[in-house]
Design a protein around this motif. Structure first.
Motif, PDB file in Angstrom:
ATOM      1  N   VAL A 120      17.130 -49.813  -5.242  1.00 23.89           N
ATOM      2  CA  VAL A 120      16.194 -48.715  -5.793  1.00 23.89           C
ATOM      3  C   VAL A 120      16.410 -47.528  -4.670  1.00 23.89           C
ATOM      4  CG1 VAL A 120      13.765 -47.906  -5.807  1.00 23.89           C
ATOM      5  CG2 VAL A 120      14.245 -50.240  -6.393  1.00 23.89           C
ATOM      6  N   SER A 121      16.523 -47.637  -3.715  1.00 30.54           N
ATOM      7  CA  SER A 121      16.888 -46.666  -2.504  1.00 30.54           C
ATOM      8  C   SER A 121      18.166 -45.904  -3.026  1.00 30.54           C
ATOM      9  CB  SER A 121      17.250 -47.148  -1.150  1.00 30.54           C
ATOM     10  OG  SER A 121      17.579 -45.906  -0.398  1.00 30.54           O
ATOM     11  N   LYS A 122      19.128 -46.692  -3.778  1.00 25.28           N
ATOM     12  CA  LYS A 122      20.477 -45.967  -4.112  1.00 25.28           C
ATOM     13  C   LYS A 122      20.092 -45.224  -5.304  1.00 25.28           C
ATOM     14  CE  LYS A 122      25.166 -47.251  -4.876  1.00 25.28           C
ATOM     15  NZ  LYS A 122      26.283 -48.347  -4.767  1.00 25.28           N
ATOM     16  N   SER A 123      19.447 -45.825  -6.016  1.00 26.63           N
ATOM     17  CA  SER A 123      19.102 -45.081  -7.410  1.00 26.63           C
ATOM     18  C   SER A 123      18.334 -43.788  -7.183  1.00 26.63           C
ATOM     19  CB  SER A 123      18.067 -45.980  -8.220  1.00 26.63           C
ATOM     20  OG  SER A 123      18.571 -47.127  -8.677  1.00 26.63           O
ATOM     21  N   TYR A 124      17.206 -43.742  -6.079  1.00 28.10           N
ATOM     22  CA  TYR A 124      16.454 -42.530  -5.993  1.00 28.10           C
ATOM     23  C   TYR A 124      17.478 -41.643  -5.333  1.00 28.10           C
ATOM     24  CZ  TYR A 124      11.872 -44.722  -6.585  1.00 28.10           C
ATOM     25  OH  TYR A 124      10.759 -45.190  -7.047  1.00 28.10           O
ATOM     26  N   HIS A 125      18.443 -42.019  -4.430  1.00 21.94           N
ATOM     27  CA  HIS A 125      19.455 -40.949  -3.688  1.00 21.94           C
ATOM     28  C   HIS A 125      20.303 -40.505  -4.679  1.00 21.94           C
ATOM     29  CE1 HIS A 125      17.881 -42.587   0.159  1.00 21.94           C
ATOM     30  NE2 HIS A 125      18.166 -41.338   0.535  1.00 21.94           N
ATOM     31  N   GLU A 126      20.777 -41.224  -5.793  1.00 20.04           N
ATOM     32  CA  GLU A 126      21.423 -40.762  -6.655  1.00 20.04           C
ATOM     33  C   GLU A 126      20.793 -39.552  -7.718  1.00 20.04           C
ATOM     34  OE1 GLU A 126      23.438 -42.164 -11.035  1.00 20.04           O
ATOM     35  OE2 GLU A 126      24.516 -43.028  -9.095  1.00 20.04           O
ATOM     36  N   LEU A 127      19.670 -39.780  -7.837  1.00 19.03           N
ATOM     37  CA  LEU A 127      18.751 -38.856  -8.473  1.00 19.03           C
ATOM     38  C   LEU A 127      18.431 -37.579  -7.612  1.00 19.03           C
ATOM     39  CD1 LEU A 127      16.183 -41.016 -10.371  1.00 19.03           C
ATOM     40  CD2 LEU A 127      18.133 -39.946 -11.262  1.00 19.03           C
ATOM     41  N   GLU A 128      18.398 -37.642  -6.380  1.00 23.59           N
ATOM     42  CA  GLU A 128      18.244 -36.564  -5.520  1.00 23.59           C
ATOM     43  C   GLU A 128      19.560 -35.784  -5.424  1.00 23.59           C
ATOM     44  OE1 GLU A 128      16.562 -35.646  -1.072  1.00 23.59           O
ATOM     45  OE2 GLU A 128      18.017 -37.359  -1.248  1.00 23.59           O
ATOM     46  N   GLU A 129      20.571 -36.491  -5.375  1.00 25.51           N
ATOM     47  CA  GLU A 129      21.823 -35.616  -5.580  1.00 25.51           C
ATOM     48  C   GLU A 129      22.224 -34.814  -6.894  1.00 25.51           C
ATOM     49  OE1 GLU A 129      25.236 -38.270  -4.745  1.00 25.51           O
ATOM     50  OE2 GLU A 129      24.260 -39.087  -2.819  1.00 25.51           O
ATOM     51  N   LYS A 130      21.631 -35.121  -7.990  1.00 26.61           N
ATOM     52  CA  LYS A 130      21.441 -34.672  -9.201  1.00 26.61           C
ATOM     53  C   LYS A 130      20.205 -33.780  -9.394  1.00 26.61           C
ATOM     54  CE  LYS A 130      23.194 -38.826 -11.658  1.00 26.61           C
ATOM     55  NZ  LYS A 130      24.580 -38.338 -12.404  1.00 26.61           N
ATOM     56  N   GLY A 131      19.462 -33.490  -8.225  1.00 24.65           N
ATOM     57  CA  GLY A 131      18.608 -32.384  -8.189  1.00 24.65           C
ATOM     58  C   GLY A 131      17.455 -32.683  -9.293  1.00 24.65           C
ATOM     59  N   LEU A 132      17.273 -33.967  -9.580  1.00 23.31           N
ATOM     60  CA  LEU A 132      16.160 -34.248 -10.316  1.00 23.31           C
ATOM     61  C   LEU A 132      14.836 -34.868  -9.967  1.00 23.31           C
ATOM     62  CD1 LEU A 132      18.229 -36.336 -12.937  1.00 23.31           C
ATOM     63  CD2 LEU A 132      17.204 -34.089 -13.307  1.00 23.31           C
ATOM     64  N   ILE A 133      15.119 -35.520  -8.434  1.00 26.99           N
ATOM     65  CA  ILE A 133      13.768 -35.732  -7.704  1.00 26.99           C
ATOM     66  C   ILE A 133      14.092 -35.166  -6.322  1.00 26.99           C
ATOM     67  CG2 ILE A 133      13.539 -37.784  -8.843  1.00 26.99           C
ATOM     68  CD1 ILE A 133      14.325 -39.426  -6.389  1.00 26.99           C
ATOM     69  N   GLU A 134      12.929 -34.962  -5.420  1.00 29.41           N
ATOM     70  CA  GLU A 134      13.027 -34.697  -4.161  1.00 29.41           C
ATOM     71  C   GLU A 134      12.525 -35.712  -3.316  1.00 29.41           C
ATOM     72  OE1 GLU A 134      11.928 -30.631  -2.080  1.00 29.41           O
ATOM     73  OE2 GLU A 134      10.110 -31.859  -2.920  1.00 29.41           O
ATOM     74  N   LEU A 135      13.231 -36.295  -2.356  1.00 27.79           N
ATOM     75  CA  LEU A 135      12.911 -37.388  -1.421  1.00 27.79           C
ATOM     76  C   LEU A 135      12.443 -36.647  -0.004  1.00 27.79           C
ATOM     77  CD1 LEU A 135      15.687 -39.842  -2.000  1.00 27.79           C
ATOM     78  CD2 LEU A 135      13.503 -39.910  -2.698  1.00 27.79           C
ATOM     79  N   LYS A 136      11.442 -36.931   0.455  1.00 28.52           N
ATOM     80  CA  LYS A 136      10.923 -36.499   1.681  1.00 28.52           C
ATOM     81  C   LYS A 136      10.585 -37.853   2.330  1.00 28.52           C
ATOM     82  CE  LYS A 136       8.840 -32.028   0.207  1.00 28.52           C
ATOM     83  NZ  LYS A 136       7.736 -31.388   0.271  1.00 28.52           N
ATOM     84  N   PRO A 137      10.723 -37.885   3.996  1.00 26.08           N
ATOM     85  CA  PRO A 137      10.484 -39.026   4.644  1.00 26.08           C
ATOM     86  C   PRO A 137       9.181 -39.225   4.539  1.00 26.08           C
ATOM     87  CG  PRO A 137      11.778 -37.413   6.011  1.00 26.08           C
ATOM     88  CD  PRO A 137      11.304 -36.632   4.454  1.00 26.08           C
ATOM     89  N   LYS A 138       8.576 -40.564   4.485  1.00 27.17           N
ATOM     90  CA  LYS A 138       7.255 -40.949   4.576  1.00 27.17           C
ATOM     91  C   LYS A 138       6.404 -40.353   3.475  1.00 27.17           C
ATOM     92  CE  LYS A 138       7.457 -42.141   9.400  1.00 27.17           C
ATOM     93  NZ  LYS A 138       6.813 -42.346  10.654  1.00 27.17           N
ATOM     94  N   ALA A 139       6.885 -39.966   2.367  1.00 24.16           N
ATOM     95  CA  ALA A 139       6.311 -39.435   1.231  1.00 24.16           C
ATOM     96  C   ALA A 139       7.027 -40.212   0.040  1.00 24.16           C
ATOM     97  CB  ALA A 139       6.310 -37.794   0.994  1.00 24.16           C
ATOM     98  N   LYS A 140       6.343 -40.169  -1.180  1.00 21.56           N
ATOM     99  CA  LYS A 140       6.730 -40.611  -2.497  1.00 21.56           C
ATOM    100  C   LYS A 140       7.958 -39.547  -3.015  1.00 21.56           C
ATOM    101  CE  LYS A 140       3.173 -43.770  -3.832  1.00 21.56           C
ATOM    102  NZ  LYS A 140       2.301 -43.927  -5.035  1.00 21.56           N
ATOM    103  N   ALA A 141       8.822 -40.360  -3.730  1.00 15.16           N
ATOM    104  CA  ALA A 141       9.829 -39.321  -4.425  1.00 15.16           C
ATOM    105  C   ALA A 141       9.111 -38.503  -5.255  1.00 15.16           C
ATOM    106  CB  ALA A 141      10.837 -40.085  -5.171  1.00 15.16           C
TER     107      ALA A 141
END
Length: 122
Positions: free
Chosen positions: A53-74
């Motif tokens: 799941v982490s790898k999926s979320y990071h891929e979406l972040e790289e594509k500019g579709l989600i924002e990941l913040k430490p200790k917060a939901k995507a």
């Protein structure tokens, strides 16, 4: 939000998840400002590894579709924070179209398939 992962698919699990989330964003089921479940929650819900799941979320972040913040939901940002070059999309589509031609599809068949897919997001 309905997400189904096929463990028997040739497509890697992280890619299946990333692709499904992209579809949900494109269909408007996930909108700017919506949050995704935590990595642990999503992994538990889907019965897959947290790192997947982490790898999926990071891929979406790289594509500019989600924002990941430490200790917060995507959070969904829908790509509006980053200009996407037309060339990037063309680069991604080119091997798919080439494969279709290599498999014997004609131009009108490819166009029909493309238009069928486009209608899903209109």
């Amino acid at each position: 939000m309905h997400i189904q992962i096929d463990p028997n698919s040739e497509i890697q699990l992280y890619k299946q998840l990333a692709n499904r989330l992209i579809e949900l964003i494109a269909m408007g089921e996930l909108k700017n400002g919506d949050t995704l479940p935590s990595v642990r929650t999503m992994a538990a819900d889907l019965g897959i590894n947290v790192s997947t799941v982490s790898k999926s979320y990071h891929e979406l972040e790289e594509k500019g579709l989600i924002e990941l913040k430490p200790k917060a939901k995507a959070m969904i940002i829908g790509g509006h924070q980053r200009e996407i070059e037309e060339g990037e999309i063309e680069k991604a589509l080119k091997p798919i179209v080439a494969e279709a031609y290599a498999r014997g599809f004609e131009e009108d068949q490819i166009t029909t398939l493309f238009n069928r897919i486009l209608k899903q997001w209109k």
